[in-house]
Design an enzyme around this catalytic site. Structure first.
Site, short mmCIF file in Angstrom:
data_model
loop_
_atom_site.label_atom_id
_atom_site.label_comp_id
_atom_site.label_asym_id
_atom_site.label_seq_id
_atom_site.Cartn_x
_atom_site.Cartn_y
_atom_site.Cartn_z
N HIS A 356 22.91 65.78 30.27
CA HIS A 356 21.82 65.28 31.12
C HIS A 356 21.93 65.75 32.57
O HIS A 356 21.18 65.28 33.40
CB HIS A 356 21.82 63.75 31.14
CG HIS A 356 21.23 63.13 29.93
ND1 HIS A 356 19.87 62.97 29.76
CD2 HIS A 356 21.80 62.64 28.81
CE1 HIS A 356 19.64 62.38 28.59
NE2 HIS A 356 20.79 62.18 27.99
N LYS A 544 12.09 56.05 41.39
CA LYS A 544 13.17 56.59 40.56
C LYS A 544 14.48 56.21 41.24
O LYS A 544 14.48 55.74 42.37
CB LYS A 544 13.07 58.11 40.41
CG LYS A 544 12.92 58.87 41.72
CD LYS A 544 12.73 60.37 41.49
CE LYS A 544 11.37 60.69 40.96
NZ LYS A 544 11.36 61.58 39.81
N ARG A 545 15.60 56.43 40.56
CA ARG A 545 16.90 56.14 41.16
C ARG A 545 17.03 56.91 42.47
O ARG A 545 16.50 58.02 42.59
CB ARG A 545 17.98 56.61 40.17
CG ARG A 545 19.36 56.10 40.41
CD ARG A 545 20.20 56.31 39.17
NE ARG A 545 20.04 57.67 38.64
CZ ARG A 545 20.77 58.72 39.01
NH1 ARG A 545 21.70 58.57 39.92
NH2 ARG A 545 20.58 59.90 38.47
N LYS A 550 16.98 64.02 44.50
CA LYS A 550 15.60 63.61 44.18
C LYS A 550 14.72 63.61 45.44
O LYS A 550 13.51 63.49 45.36
CB LYS A 550 15.60 62.23 43.51
CG LYS A 550 16.31 62.26 42.13
CD LYS A 550 16.32 60.89 41.48
CE LYS A 550 17.17 60.84 40.22
NZ LYS A 550 16.55 61.45 39.04
N THR A 652 11.59 61.74 33.47
CA THR A 652 10.62 61.18 32.52
C THR A 652 9.56 60.38 33.26
O THR A 652 8.48 60.15 32.74
CB THR A 652 11.31 60.28 31.47
OG1 THR A 652 12.14 59.34 32.15
CG2 THR A 652 12.15 61.09 30.50
N LYS A 656 5.38 59.66 32.60
CA LYS A 656 4.71 58.35 32.61
C LYS A 656 3.53 58.35 33.59
O LYS A 656 2.47 57.80 33.30
CB LYS A 656 5.72 57.26 32.98
CG LYS A 656 6.81 57.06 31.93
CD LYS A 656 8.04 56.35 32.48
CE LYS A 656 9.24 56.57 31.56
NZ LYS A 656 10.51 56.20 32.19
#
Length: 820
Positions: A356, A544-545, A550, A652, A656
């Site tokens: 991952h 998101k985290r 990110k 992901t 969504k």
């Protein structure tokens, strides 16, 4: 209407539960008590299917998947289960007759705190798809008492408080004490000779009892109910009266404390030694219990352990479950007296590994000293796996020390779990096409060259049943009115929506639904944040985290830049915009936590500045989790997927948002590449460096953020606001660490690791394009409808079918319910 669902029986069941569990009538019940009564009644309906499913699996002697994962971020079960048994209208009616609202009752359920981010949510989607497609599978994980943490924002800072999700009990779980299993830690290994061969025995160990709790995973409309098995830890001797009588009270409860700490919290802070030790204990605890139980289950029906792999497959979700490889070896060698070669053949045909992460620092490594002390027998087996593998390397690449250095499992005082997972299994998969290519050509290149047949790609997916059918009922009903309801189990059929994308009436209907979803989210924000946001503004969302790659930081720096533009020119012609953030930062991740403070500090200044006429609002949504995510995805206009190219394995959230009709603003990273392929680049907003460019800079250097700082006034102005007290007048130095991370004038090659300043101008330009595009409502509605229509590939049903075909080789099982 559901075939097997009887409304009157269900109503009686709810009333019966209320009386027997709470000694109350419905008139006296609180919403929380009503939730419990309804949940037990739903479980009662599910149990028959659950029993029938497992009977069918046993009768047909099917091959079973054990999906081993440290995390399962399930989301609330009640609403999803009601949808899966196709009884929503009837349950809604029953509750209304009893004076309750289904949405209010669903809101009483805590989110089971069994996961943290994308990894755990993916596992949950996979379990949903496996059950809906009718494949035999168990999810195996840990029953964390407090999960990760509940996030509170106090004074703009993240504060972690325990998430006591089990405090009122959890109606959907079943304790299965009959399957309790002993797990051993520490001690030493002694050797005895028996029948001419050596036997290894672990002695002087501490042990705990792993007790499974099963949760039902309900397939959609097909009578199939699979199981999520989460292990709780209990002391074997709970209380030492002897120690207590001697006055050694600590010793008296030592066993119990060991058990308690193992399952206390998800991912304890591992930036210190005790945290590392606990994390490794957690991993071995649930893996040892799951593997032991899988072997026992197999042997109840079969005589020949040599064929174990024909009926069992272990999927390791990331490196956390990698101890499954040596644990299965231990059982086969020590409990079944197999030879090394026999045990190795079975193990390497049973285990498969999903990678991952591209970032090597995230590939787990354990200090030998810790690993060998905690798991002495497992360490011996790992050393032998390593010795044999090193031999193989030297045969294939004589004298190549570099290969040994990179590929060894035990090296430089560490046990490298990714290497062990690759060597000990038959399949290694990445989770998006770009990610898998980078693994093959970069991070795992040596392994790919040596064993290319093991490598494959499985692009992630999400379940449309939770993230559209349950999370966005207005849009789900609209889609069904237009194209029928087979998209629920066959998402690629949603492409038939595309013919409506140009229809002005359909565009208007779509935008009305989006508006109503924004009103719903605005209400949630008002309740939880006390901030008024305008549902007519554009909702630009990044949830998101929180991690540096990110790039939530890039997003908020751009907001600061936009605010400066507005301050310079209050009449600036711009579409009013609400910037929404939601993220948890790992408890020990200081820079991520400082970024949350920065977002909140910027929000405080902007949201209280009347001079900008409400053109920008910034909201940090507290305690981001599955239940509020469903509301957020449904309301978003813009989906921020802005990770540094080559860093996000898949993502992901991007899927969504797409499914709910938000347009992607993103880099060509992870699954964004495939999303843009499906929907067309003209219906997304792409910016920034490519993964090749990023990798080239990382390998060759040549990026100097100070040059950008010197040459770009707007960026310099924003960065100076980090350290001149503009957003923290009481403590101008508060954001110095963020400033340093971007410029690090002492060591420029360690500055701006994630290329935020490099991509910022391109990002700002993409944001301008969005501002222009949003003004044309017909264009925007068309692009949004096309995003929904193009989301078919990104169902987890498709991902699971690919795993089944290429890796697991399971067979579908039909479950027939006996007539009562």
């Amino acid at each position: 209407m559901s075939m097997g669902f009887d409304k009157e029986i269900f109503k009686k069941s709810v009333l019966f539960n209320m009386k027997n569990v709470f000694r109350k009538t419905v008139d006296e019940a609180t919403p929380e008590q009503m939730y419990q009564a309804v949940a037990y009644a739903v479980k009662d309906v599910i149990i028959d299917e659950w029993i029938a499913t497992h009977k069918a699996y046993e009768d047909q002697d099917v091959k079973t998947l054990y999906y081993l994962s440290m995390e399962f971020l399930m989301g609330r079960a009640l609403g999803n289960n009601i949808i899966s048994i196709m009884a929503q209208p009837e349950v809604k009616e029953v509750l209304e007759e009893l004076g309750f609202d289904l949405n209010t009752i669903e809101d009483q359920e805590p989110d089971p705190a069994l996961g943290n981010g994308g990894l755990g949510r993916l596992a949950a989607c996979f379990l949903d798809s496996l059950a809906t497609l009718g494949y035999p599978a168990y999810g195996c994980g840990i029953r964390y008492r407090y999960g990760m943490f509940k996030q509170k924002i106090e004074g703009g800072f993240q504060v972690e408080i325990p998430d006591d999700w089990l405090k009122n009990g959890y109606p959907f779980e079943l304790r299965r004490a009959e399957y309790a299993t002993e797990v051993k830690f520490g001690g030493y290994v002694s050797t005895i000779r028996e029948n001419g061969r050596e036997r290894f025995i672990q002695e002087g160990y501490q042990s705990v009892l792993a007790v499974p709790y099963d949760m039902p995973i309900v397939g959609y409309g097909n009578n199939v109910v699979n199981t999520l098995r989460i292990w709780d830890a209990q002391a074997i001797n709970t209380f030492s009266l002897d120690s207590f009588d001697r006055g050694d009270y600590q010793k008296a409860v030592e066993q119990e404390n060991l058990a308690k700490t193992i399952v206390e919290v998800l991912y304890p802070n591992d930036n210190h030694y005790a945290g590392k030790e606990l994390r490794l204990k957690q991993q071995y605890f649930f893996i040892s219990a799951s593997v032991q139980r899988a072997v026992m289950k197999y042997m109840e029906k079969h005589e020949d352990i040599h064929k174990f792999f024909e009926k069992t497959v272990f999927q390791l979700n990331d490196t956390h479950p990698t101890v499954a490889v040596p644990e299965l070896m231990r059982i086969l060698l020590d409990d079944y007296s197999l030879s090394w070669d026999e045990a190795w053949e079975i193990t390497t045909k049973t285990c498969a590994y999903t990678n991952h992460t591209i970032m090597s620092e995230a590939l787990e490594k354990w200090p030998i000293e810790l690993f060998s002390r905690l798991l002495p027998r497992i360490y011996q087996i790992v050393e032998e796996i390593n010795r044999r593998f090193q031999q193989k390397i030297m045969e294939m690449y004589p004298g190549n020390q570099e290969k040994l250095r990179k590929m060894s499992i035990v090296y430089d005082g560490q046990v490298r779990m990714a290497n062990l997972a690759i060597v000990g299994g038959f399949s290694v998969n990445g989770v998006a096409r770009l990610h898998t290519e980078i693994l093959k050509n970069q991070e795992l290149k040596d392994f790919y060259q040596m064993m290319p047949e093991k490598f494959n790609n499985k692009t992630n997916g999400i379940t449309q049943r939770r993230f559209l059918l349950h999370g966005n009922p207005l849009l789900a009903e609209w889609v069904t009115r237009k194209i029928g309801n087979d998209w629920i189990t066959n998402l690629p059929h949603i492409h038939r929506l595309a013919i409506y994308a140009d229809d002005p009436r359909c565009q208007q209907e779509f935008m009305d639904i989006k508006y109503q979803n924004k009103v719903r989210l605005a209400k949630y924000i008002k309740e939880h944040n006390g901030i008024d946001v305008d549902p007519r503004s554009m909702f630009d969302v990044q949830v998101k985290r929180l991690h540096e790659y990110k790039r939530q930081l890039m997003n908020i720096l751009h907001v600061m830049y936009l605010y400066n533009q507005l301050k310079d020119n209050p009449n600036l012609d711009m579409v009013p915009r609400t910037f929404l953030f939601g993220a948890k930062a790992a408890a020990g991740y200081e820079r991520a936590k400082l970024t949350i403070k920065l977002i909140n500090a910027v929000a405080d200044v902007i949201n209280n500045d009347r001079s900008i006429g409400g053109k920008i609002k910034v909201v940090f949504i507290e305690d981001y989790k599955v239940s509020n995510a469903e509301i957020i995805f449904a309301a978003a206009d813009v989906s921020e997927q802005i990770s540094t190219a080559s860093k996000e394995a898949s993502g992901t959230g991007n899927m969504k948002f797409m499914l709910n009709g938000a347009l992607t603003l993103g880099t060509m990273d992870g699954a964004n590449v495939e999303i843009v392929e499906e929907v067309g680049a003209e219906n997304a907003f792409i910016f920034g460096m490519s993964s090749d460019e990023v990798i080239r800079y990382e390998n060759e250097g040549g990026y100097y953020p100070m040059e950008i700082f010197n040459n770009n006034y707007e960026i310099r102005r924003v960065l100076m606001q980090l350290i001149n007290g503009y957003y923290s007048p009481q403590n101008p130095e508060l954001f110095r660490d963020i400033y340093n991370s971007l410029l690090n004038t002492q060591s420029s090659d360690r500055a701006d690791t994630y290329f935020i300043l490099k991509d910022l101008p391109s990002y700002a330009e993409a944001q301008c394009r969005i501002d222009q595009a949003y003004r044309d409502e017909a264009w925007w509605a068309k692009a949004a409808i096309l995003n929904v229509a193009s989301s078919g590939k990104f169902t987890s049903d498709r991902t699971i079918e690919e795993y089944v075909k290429d890796i697991w080789h399971l067979e579908k099982v039909k479950v027939e319910l006996e007539e009562v």
